[in-house]
Design an enzyme around this catalytic site. Structure first.
Site, mmCIF file in Angstrom:
data_model
loop_
_atom_site.group_PDB
_atom_site.id
_atom_site.type_symbol
_atom_site.label_atom_id
_atom_site.label_comp_id
_atom_site.label_asym_id
_atom_site.label_seq_id
_atom_site.Cartn_x
_atom_site.Cartn_y
_atom_site.Cartn_z
ATOM 1 N N GLU A 1 -5.709 -51.275 28.168
ATOM 2 C CA GLU A 1 -7.229 -51.916 28.556
ATOM 3 C C GLU A 1 -8.301 -51.311 27.504
ATOM 4 O OE1 GLU A 1 -8.753 -49.740 31.908
ATOM 5 O OE2 GLU A 1 -7.351 -48.045 31.691
ATOM 6 N N ARG B 1 -1.302 -66.983 30.843
ATOM 7 C CA ARG B 1 -1.799 -66.444 32.070
ATOM 8 C C ARG B 1 -1.842 -65.071 31.814
ATOM 9 N NH1 ARG B 1 -2.172 -71.238 32.614
ATOM 10 N NH2 ARG B 1 -1.576 -72.622 34.527
ATOM 11 N N GLN C 1 -0.322 -48.921 38.568
ATOM 12 C CA GLN C 1 0.347 -47.853 37.778
ATOM 13 C C GLN C 1 -0.127 -46.450 38.390
ATOM 14 O OE1 GLN C 1 -0.507 -49.866 33.611
ATOM 15 N NE2 GLN C 1 -1.834 -50.498 35.100
ATOM 16 N N ARG C 2 -0.961 -46.355 39.047
ATOM 17 C CA ARG C 2 -1.288 -44.966 39.625
ATOM 18 C C ARG C 2 -0.596 -44.774 41.015
ATOM 19 N NH1 ARG C 2 -6.959 -44.336 37.970
ATOM 20 N NH2 ARG C 2 -7.563 -43.348 39.916
ATOM 21 N N THR D 1 -2.373 -36.934 34.161
ATOM 22 C CA THR D 1 -2.910 -38.271 33.961
ATOM 23 C C THR D 1 -2.076 -39.618 33.782
ATOM 24 O OG1 THR D 1 -4.524 -39.908 32.788
ATOM 25 C CG2 THR D 1 -3.622 -37.854 31.528
ATOM 26 N N ILE D 2 -1.855 -40.473 33.980
ATOM 27 C CA ILE D 2 -1.042 -41.716 33.701
ATOM 28 C C ILE D 2 -0.957 -42.040 32.381
ATOM 29 C CG2 ILE D 2 -0.690 -42.698 35.881
ATOM 30 C CD1 ILE D 2 -2.369 -45.012 34.969
ATOM 31 N N ASP D 3 -2.205 -41.602 31.718
ATOM 32 C CA ASP D 3 -2.570 -42.212 30.289
ATOM 33 C C ASP D 3 -1.801 -41.314 29.366
ATOM 34 O OD1 ASP D 3 -6.369 -43.074 30.698
ATOM 35 O OD2 ASP D 3 -4.330 -43.659 31.507
ATOM 36 N N ARG E 1 5.329 -70.011 28.872
ATOM 37 C CA ARG E 1 4.115 -69.613 28.605
ATOM 38 C C ARG E 1 3.870 -68.418 28.040
ATOM 39 N NH1 ARG E 1 2.579 -70.403 35.354
ATOM 40 N NH2 ARG E 1 1.393 -72.349 34.984
ATOM 41 N N MET F 1 -2.966 -50.074 31.948
ATOM 42 C CA MET F 1 -4.042 -48.765 31.779
ATOM 43 C C MET F 1 -3.831 -48.011 30.460
ATOM 44 S SD MET F 1 -4.999 -47.518 35.663
ATOM 45 C CE MET F 1 -6.096 -48.248 36.695
#
Ligand code: F6P
Length: 343
Positions: free
Chosen positions: A222, A267, A275-276, A126-128, A163, A170
């Site tokens: 997220e 912004r 990312q996946r 998993t990318i997590d 800015r 994720m």
């Protein structure tokens, strides 16, 4: 002849095909096993959707993102007669054991299947990077590279327009990608689920920084949740011109609130599924190959109900029951190192 089924479950990530290739080649070449690819995760086990995997099937897939088998978020125990159907199909296709490649949910389901006597070995992907029992999960390194490159690119426009640029990454239960990419990308603030924060404190940090530099990069995972906002998700209710209510992401929420409290133009960029995707990084290709060979060896040695992983530079195996139900969260030292560069 032993026959092994391979399936990829849950969120996809770069490196899955490298792992499928490693398991398949090792089992065929070293142990003369037969290998079956199970399509679309646990769906394929339930529907009996399988295809033979040969040396040819996995030729050329090492650098390819995604999964040649397809995936799904189906969990067998949430499907009527799911387990019974799986047991029938394993018998029907004469599959002796399984290699399950996936994240927390896939591994939790695998543990339940093993408790029903199914012989299996898991590879954490998993990318997590939030799977317990391994320092790194498949896909994490590639995702961090993608996110870091994006933060580097955001820097120039933030500086040009003076800015605050919020970048949402994720990581629903853990802020590994945000912490690593934020540190590598020079973020001025990183907000993750593991570390309590308030919008007020974040705004004060940025206002202080703006006395010195007139732009900021704020990286938000997220799953981050501000402590000074009652259940921020409901407070996100926004009405469009036609009066339709819609929610927005944590990144958009933080961006809107920082703009209000700092008076700075703000912004938001939500990196999302970029990312996946893409080709696995070199570390992910090497990790996939090492974990794939390790899983094949566990199958050959009949050492089942384990999750293979990496600790330091050593390949290890952890009993499934010691991994399920746990989430590996960002270690404080890593976050505190990133925080040394805030503001
Ligand atoms: O599990 C990895 C992940 O990318 C999470 O970071 C993200 O919240 C989730 O998958 C998205 O799930 P789906 O691909 O089902 O929309």
């Amino acid at each position: 002849m032993s026959r092994v089924g391979i399936l990829t479950c849950g969120g996809d990530c770069p490196g899955l095909n490298a792992a499928i290739r490693a398991v398949t080649r090792k089992l065929i070449i070293s142990y003369d096993f037969e290998v079956l690819g199970v399509k679309n995760g646990y769906d394929g086990l339930i529907e009996g959707d399988v295809q033979p995997l040969s040396m040819y099937s996995v030729s050329g897939v090492l650098p390819r993102g995604g999964t040649i088998l397809g995936t799904s978020r189906t969990e067998p125990f949430n499907v009527k007669n799911g387990v019974e159907t799986i047991l029938e199909n394993l018998k029907r296709f004469e599959i002796d054991s399984l290699v399950v490649i996936g994240g927390k949910a896939a591994i939790n389901s695998a543990n339940q299947l093993s408790e029903h006597g199914i012989k299996l070995v898991c590879i954490p992907s998993t990318i997590d990077n939030d799977v317990y029992g391994t320092d790194v999960t498949l896909g994490f390194d590639t995702a961090v590279n993608v996110a870091t490159k994006a933060i580097d690119m955001i820097h120039t426009t933030a500086e040009s327009h003076h800015r605050i640029m919020v970048v949402e990454l994720m990581g629903l239960n853990s802020g590994w990608i945000a912490t690593y990419a934020g540190l590598a990308g020079g973020a001025d603030c990183i907000l993750i689920p593991e570390v309590e924060f308030t919008i007020d404190e974040t705004a004060a940090l940025l206002k202080k920084r703006h006395k010195r530099r007139k732009f900021s990069i704020v990286v938000v995972a997220e799953g981050a949740n501000p402590a000074d906002v009652e259940d921020y998700k409901t407070s996100l209710n926004k009405q469009d011109a036609l009066g339709n209510t819609y929610f927005c992401s944590i990144g958009e929420f933080v961006g809107a609130e920082l703009a209000k409290r700092t008076g700075m133009e703000t912004r938001v960029t939500t990196l999302g599924y970029i990312q996946r995707g893409g080709s696995p990084s070199v570390p992910d290709r090497i990790l996939a190959s090492r974990l794939g060979v390790a899983a094949a060896n566990k199958i050959k040695n009949k050492e089942f109900s384990v999750v293979v992983g990496i600790k330091g530079n050593d390949i290890i195996a952890t009993p499934l029951k010691n991994v399920t139900g746990k989430i590996k969260q960002v270690n404080p030292e890593m976050y505190n190192t990133a925080a040394a560069f805030f503001g």
